[in-house]
Design an enzyme around this catalytic site. Structure first.
Site, PDB file in Angstrom:
ATOM      1  N   GLY A  36      41.432  50.135  42.562  1.00 46.81           N
ATOM      2  CA  GLY A  36      40.847  48.786  42.508  1.00 46.81           C
ATOM      3  C   GLY A  36      41.907  47.756  42.150  1.00 46.81           C
ATOM      4  CG  HIS A  37      43.663  47.768  38.206  1.00 46.64           C
ATOM      5  ND1 HIS A  37      43.349  48.968  37.616  1.00 46.64           N
ATOM      6  CD2 HIS A  37      43.111  46.813  37.427  1.00 46.64           C
ATOM      7  CE1 HIS A  37      42.641  48.746  36.517  1.00 46.64           C
ATOM      8  NE2 HIS A  37      42.474  47.447  36.382  1.00 46.64           N
ATOM      9  N   GLY A  91      38.545  41.003  40.775  1.00 47.23           N
ATOM     10  CA  GLY A  91      37.646  41.910  41.492  1.00 47.23           C
ATOM     11  C   GLY A  91      36.194  41.489  41.330  1.00 47.23           C
ATOM     12  CE  LYS A 130      33.392  48.561  37.767  1.00 42.38           C
ATOM     13  NZ  LYS A 130      33.782  48.178  36.470  1.00 42.38           N
ATOM     14  CG  ASP A 131      35.065  43.323  35.739  1.00 41.79           C
ATOM     15  OD1 ASP A 131      34.628  43.797  34.696  1.00 41.79           O
ATOM     16  OD2 ASP A 131      35.916  43.917  36.445  1.00 41.79           O
TER      17      ASP A 131
HETATM   18  P1  AMP Z   1      40.510  45.320  34.198  1.00 45.06           P
HETATM   19  O1  AMP Z   1      41.865  45.924  34.077  1.00 45.06           O
HETATM   20  O2  AMP Z   1      39.396  46.331  34.136  1.00 45.06           O
HETATM   21  O3  AMP Z   1      40.299  44.140  33.289  1.00 45.06           O
HETATM   22  O4  AMP Z   1      40.408  44.754  35.680  1.00 45.06           O
HETATM   23  C1  AMP Z   1      41.379  43.879  36.182  1.00 45.06           C
HETATM   24  C2  AMP Z   1      40.901  43.310  37.481  1.00 45.06           C
HETATM   25  O5  AMP Z   1      40.646  44.374  38.391  1.00 45.06           O
HETATM   26  C3  AMP Z   1      39.585  42.527  37.347  1.00 45.06           C
HETATM   27  O6  AMP Z   1      39.625  41.378  38.175  1.00 45.06           O
HETATM   28  C4  AMP Z   1      38.563  43.516  37.836  1.00 45.06           C
HETATM   29  O7  AMP Z   1      37.395  42.919  38.369  1.00 45.06           O
HETATM   30  C5  AMP Z   1      39.349  44.233  38.913  1.00 45.06           C
HETATM   31  N1  AMP Z   1      38.758  45.538  39.193  1.00 45.06           N
HETATM   32  C6  AMP Z   1      38.439  46.505  38.294  1.00 45.06           C
HETATM   33  N2  AMP Z   1      37.867  47.552  38.922  1.00 45.06           N
HETATM   34  C7  AMP Z   1      37.814  47.235  40.236  1.00 45.06           C
HETATM   35  C8  AMP Z   1      37.338  47.897  41.403  1.00 45.06           C
HETATM   36  N3  AMP Z   1      36.771  49.102  41.338  1.00 45.06           N
HETATM   37  N4  AMP Z   1      37.455  47.268  42.592  1.00 45.06           N
HETATM   38  C9  AMP Z   1      38.019  46.040  42.674  1.00 45.06           C
HETATM   39  N5  AMP Z   1      38.495  45.355  41.609  1.00 45.06           N
HETATM   40  C10 AMP Z   1      38.393  45.950  40.405  1.00 45.06           C
END
Ligand code: AMP
Length: 287
Positions: A36-37, A147, A149-150
């Protein structure tokens, strides 16, 4: 790839790039990278001359009883993955540099932050909006990539950037999933095999709701009931919320007219997972 930790060094590099007429893209993260990242980084690369990925586990967005201390971290692996994608700067500020003694300024995006994850995580989106605005000032991006996702976070940040006249384009990108459909998340690392199997109920609930909508159902209660039923009949689960909302205001909708967003937050034993999808009355989508 350069690794920068001091905010003033990051700002100096951004100023230099801007002086050379270069475009900057930023992908804010808390690290422990998954596909995802990486998908956000790959997209960011196509949008700018220079790509900065920030890696900061932001204490301000965690509640006192939450998982800040045990949040998964692996800087070496993350740096290797970022390098492979072609990231120009991995920006890794320290909490003490982001919130030095005497720090007292916070950004609050009011209505959008109140329900859903904001209701179960008081103060969370103030922490998010604050750190993202600081990152915007430090990295000075033309484009910032987040993403879907959030999903609530994405709407909060879009609103914050618009309300505070930040000259950045905030882009939301689709959710990346495991082959069986589980949305990728750093927190999936907390799940044991039985919990991992149970966690699939979020995706199954989204699919069931989508199928119902495709068959012509528009009513909120029916759609939420179909999704909730799948989750409650799965072991280890407790629903935090299941909501059908307007995609921009995040206010509840009574029926799908045009597009709505189905948002889920579910506890799998001690791990809280979120997922969501767009539901549209007119076209087949999405999950
Ligand atoms: P985080 O490290 O969990 O704070 O996420 C960092 C970024 O990655 C945020 O913009 C999230 O929405 C995005 N993100 C996390 N998981 C996914 C995923 N499965 N698909 C797409 N983007 C994601």
């Amino acid at each position: 790839m350069e690794i920068i930790s001091a905010p003033q060094d990051m700002q100096a590099r951004a100023r230099q790039w801007r002086g050379q007429g270069l475009n900057i893209a930023l992908v804010p993260t808390m690290g422990f990278f998954h596909r995802g990242h990486l998908s956000l980084m790959e997209y960011g690369k196509t949008q700018a001359d220079r790509l900065v990925v920030s890696l900061f586990v932001n204490p301000a967005q965690f509640g006192p009883a939450e998982d800040l201390a045990r949040y998964p971290r692996d800087l070496e692996r993350d740096a290797a993955l970022a390098r492979e994608v072609g990231v120009d700067v991995l920006y890794t500020p320290e909490a003490a540099a982001m919130y030095p003694p005497g720090y007292q300024t916070y950004v609050s995006v009011e209505a959008l932050s109140q329900g859903l994850c904001g209701a179960s995580r008081p103060g969370h989106f103030t922490g998010v909006a604050t750190v993202v605005l600081k990152l915007f000032h430090q990295v000075q991006p033309h484009t910032a990539v987040f993403g879907e996702k959030d999903y609530q976070q994405l709407q909060v940040i879009k609103r914050m950037a618009a309300d505070l006249d930040v000259p950045v384009t905030v882009v939301g990108r689709p959710i990346v999933r495991e082959p069986d459909g589980l949305a990728m998340s750093s927190r999936n690392a907390y799940l044991n095999p039985a919990e991992r199997a149970a966690a699939l109920c979020l995706y199954r609930a989204l699919l069931a709701a989508r199928d119902l909508v495709i068959s012509g159902e528009k009513d909120r209660e029916q759609i939420l009931a179909a999704g909730s039923e799948i989750i409650t009949s799965t072991p280890y689960t407790r629903i935090d919320y299941a909501a059908l909302v307007d995609p921009e205001t995040l206010e509840d909708v009574e029926a799908i007219e045009g597009e709505a967003r189905l948002l889920l937050a579910v506890w799998i034993n001690k791990t809280r997972l979120i997922d969501n999808t767009m539901l549209s009355e007119s076209r087949l989508c999405c999950v």
